[in-house]
Write an enzyme that holds these catalytic residues in place. Structure first.
Site, PDB file in Angstrom:
ATOM      1  N   LYS A   1       0.842  -1.206   0.000  1.00  0.00           N
ATOM      2  CA  LYS A   1       0.000   0.000   0.000  1.00  0.00           C
ATOM      3  C   LYS A   1       0.874   1.252   0.000  1.00  0.00           C
ATOM      4  CE  LYS A   1       0.254   2.249   4.188  1.00  0.00           C
ATOM      5  NZ  LYS A   1       1.632   1.887   4.463  1.00  0.00           N
TER       6      LYS A   1
ATOM      7  N   LEU B   1       5.584   0.481   3.034  1.00  0.00           N
ATOM      8  CA  LEU B   1       4.741   0.065   1.914  1.00  0.00           C
ATOM      9  C   LEU B   1       3.824  -1.103   2.273  1.00  0.00           C
ATOM     10  CD1 LEU B   1       7.417   0.315  -0.927  1.00  0.00           C
ATOM     11  CD2 LEU B   1       5.706   2.026  -0.264  1.00  0.00           C
ATOM     12  N   GLY B   2       3.667  -1.384   3.560  1.00  0.00           N
ATOM     13  CA  GLY B   2       2.717  -2.406   3.986  1.00  0.00           C
ATOM     14  C   GLY B   2       3.169  -3.831   3.758  1.00  0.00           C
ATOM     15  N   SER B   3       4.480  -4.070   3.766  1.00  0.00           N
ATOM     16  CA  SER B   3       4.957  -5.432   3.492  1.00  0.00           C
ATOM     17  C   SER B   3       4.535  -6.403   4.589  1.00  0.00           C
ATOM     18  CB  SER B   3       6.480  -5.444   3.334  1.00  0.00           C
ATOM     19  OG  SER B   3       7.127  -4.974   4.509  1.00  0.00           O
ATOM     20  N   SER B   4       4.537  -5.962   5.851  1.00  0.00           N
ATOM     21  CA  SER B   4       4.146  -6.883   6.925  1.00  0.00           C
ATOM     22  C   SER B   4       2.651  -7.193   6.863  1.00  0.00           C
ATOM     23  CB  SER B   4       4.506  -6.292   8.293  1.00  0.00           C
ATOM     24  OG  SER B   4       3.718  -5.156   8.592  1.00  0.00           O
TER      25      SER B   4
ATOM     26  N   GLY C   1      10.406  -2.582   5.388  1.00  0.00           N
ATOM     27  CA  GLY C   1      10.793  -1.416   6.171  1.00  0.00           C
ATOM     28  C   GLY C   1      10.716  -0.110   5.428  1.00  0.00           C
TER      29      GLY C   1
ATOM     30  N   SER D   1       8.329 -11.855  -1.883  1.00  0.00           N
ATOM     31  CA  SER D   1       7.669 -10.580  -2.105  1.00  0.00           C
ATOM     32  C   SER D   1       8.399  -9.701  -3.105  1.00  0.00           C
ATOM     33  CB  SER D   1       7.548  -9.821  -0.782  1.00  0.00           C
ATOM     34  OG  SER D   1       6.768  -8.652  -0.942  1.00  0.00           O
TER      35      SER D   1
ATOM     36  N   ASP E   1      -3.345  -0.809   6.857  1.00  0.00           N
ATOM     37  CA  ASP E   1      -2.509  -1.576   5.929  1.00  0.00           C
ATOM     38  C   ASP E   1      -3.123  -2.936   5.606  1.00  0.00           C
ATOM     39  OD1 ASP E   1      -0.860   0.587   6.251  1.00  0.00           O
ATOM     40  OD2 ASP E   1       0.943  -0.576   6.710  1.00  0.00           O
TER      41      ASP E   1
ATOM     42  N   GLU F   1      -0.699  -8.443  12.387  1.00  0.00           N
ATOM     43  CA  GLU F   1      -0.096  -7.108  12.432  1.00  0.00           C
ATOM     44  C   GLU F   1       0.137  -6.657  13.875  1.00  0.00           C
ATOM     45  OE1 GLU F   1       0.260  -4.124   9.481  1.00  0.00           O
ATOM     46  OE2 GLU F   1       1.438  -5.926   9.788  1.00  0.00           O
TER      47      GLU F   1
END
Length: 403
Positions: free
Chosen positions: A13, A143-146, A140, A135, A204, A193
């Protein structure tokens, strides 16, 4: 437990408008980024459960029999109040991590253990399986990777345990779950999250679950109807920053200069609302004039964010470079470095876009050409993913090289 191999993907995101103002009760627009996280779940019968995260160099295996002996009744059921610090400490004990572990690699393992043990506790016995997650998103970078990771885990485990049906039909390359099932995926992803971030907003994981664009204000999240997919450049300045410190600095500036900063926050709110209105019109019939308005809004918001004190020399450089090529950019996220986005109008000449990308790369920035407004979490046919050029799930690799 289903015996089929599952392949799931979910988007990252970016914040289109409303950074920092959202902390003070204003509207933020968050949009799904078409850089995605992929997960493959492979059931088997070897008595092991494995987690492989090649992007961050994690590979862990547990004996199902040992995990079966744990008291999983203390774990949650996907509701907002389920997770407690005691649960997290128990997960650290299971994983063999020190009490103060905060690095992303270990937190990712804890999130997996929480979701696996919680979602699968309703099975007759814990399932034996391997999960591999890879991915296109840098970690970090805000960008909403987690969140994409948590959404993929929740969707795959719920489907494998038959808590929700697999929506993929024969002959389909991809499919999405029903609204009701997406709600359940999102609830569990939010719990993942919480393991990683402690007290996330929920934006996110909601963007990663539903895709498209979302409006967020004071804890309320709603989807924008059929937003257009906009082409962008996503630029990572690679300058580290502390979101917590930047948020605190804006709050301090608001207290020091309330009659100056409060109108800035109100103006940013108006920018978000105007953008929402324009995107609504574009869903029906986008015009060149719509893109010109979006560019103006981007420019105005970037100036406002600089006035709030969350700009950075690297972001100023990014804006100068893209302006020289007739493009319009703003920071996305916390600012102070981090990432920026540049809108690409449909009528832009290809050589101009390529020249801008080269100039940004020459500044030492990473640059991806992608889109926003992407679909949310989806179940995929493996052959279709490989045919699209996405790397195989067993690839031991870092995120794809930026363009």
């Amino acid at each position: 437990m289903s015996s089929e191999v599952l392949l799931v993907s979910a988007p990252g995101k970016v914040i289109l408008h409303g950074e920092h103002a959202v902390v003070h009760g204003k509207v933020a627009l968050a949009v799904a980024l078409n850089l995605r996280t992929f997960l493959r779940l492979q059931p088997h019968s070897n008595g092991k459960v494995g987690l492989n995260l090649p992007n961050i160099g994690v590979r862990r295996v547990w004996d199902v029999a040992s995990l079966q002996l744990l008291d999983t009744s203390l774990l949650g059921h996907g509701d907002g109040a389920a997770l407690t610090p005691e649960h997290v400490e128990k997960l650290k004990e299971v994983a063999g991590f020190p009490e103060d572990c905060v690095d992303p690699e270990r937190l990712s393992v804890l999130a997996f253990l929480y979701l696996y043990l919680s979602i699968c506790q309703g099975q007759r016995s814990l399932p034996s399986l391997d999960i591999t997650v890879w991915s296109e998103l840098p970690t970090g970078a805000g960008l909403g990777s987690s969140a994409a990771y948590s959404v993929c885990l929740a969707a795959a485990l719920l489907t494998a345990c038959k808590e929700i049906p697999n929506p993929l039909k024969d002959g389909e390359a991809a499919s999405r779950w029903t609204e009701e099932n997406l709600e359940l995926i999102n609830k569990w992803a939010f719990q993942g999250e919480r393991v990683i971030h402690g007290n996330p907003s929920g934006v996110d994981n909601a963007v990663s679950t539903w895709g498209g664009a979302l409006r967020y204000q004071q804890g309320k999240i709603s989807s924008l109807k059929r937003p257009p997919a906009l082409k962008i450049l996503l630029i990572n300045t690679k300058v580290p920053r502390s979101t917590k410190a930047l948020v605190a600095n804006v709050r301090s500036r608001l207290l020091k200069f309330p009659e100056i900063v409060a109108p800035l926050l109100t103006s940013i709110d108006a920018i978000s609302l105007e953008c929402e209105r324009v995107l609504g019109e574009m869903a029906a019939a986008p015009t060149p004039e719509h893109y010109l308005v979006l560019e103006e809004l981007i420019d105005m918001n970037q100036h406002h964010l600089n006035a709030l004190g969350v700009g950075h020399a690297s972001l100023d450089q990014l804006c100068r470079v893209t302006t020289a090529h007739g493009l319009h950019s703003k920071l996305t996220g916390a600012g102070g470095g981090g990432c920026g986005i540049t809108l690409l109008r449909p009528d832009l000449a290809r050589p101009e876009v390529e020249a801008a990308k080269r100039a940004l790369r020459d500044c030492g920035f990473d640059c991806w050409e992608t889109s926003i407004g992407a679909p949310g979490v989806s179940v995929l046919k493996l052959a279709s993913v490989l045919a699209s050029g996405c790397p195989a799930p067993d690839a031991d690799r870092r995120p794809p090289a930026p363009l």
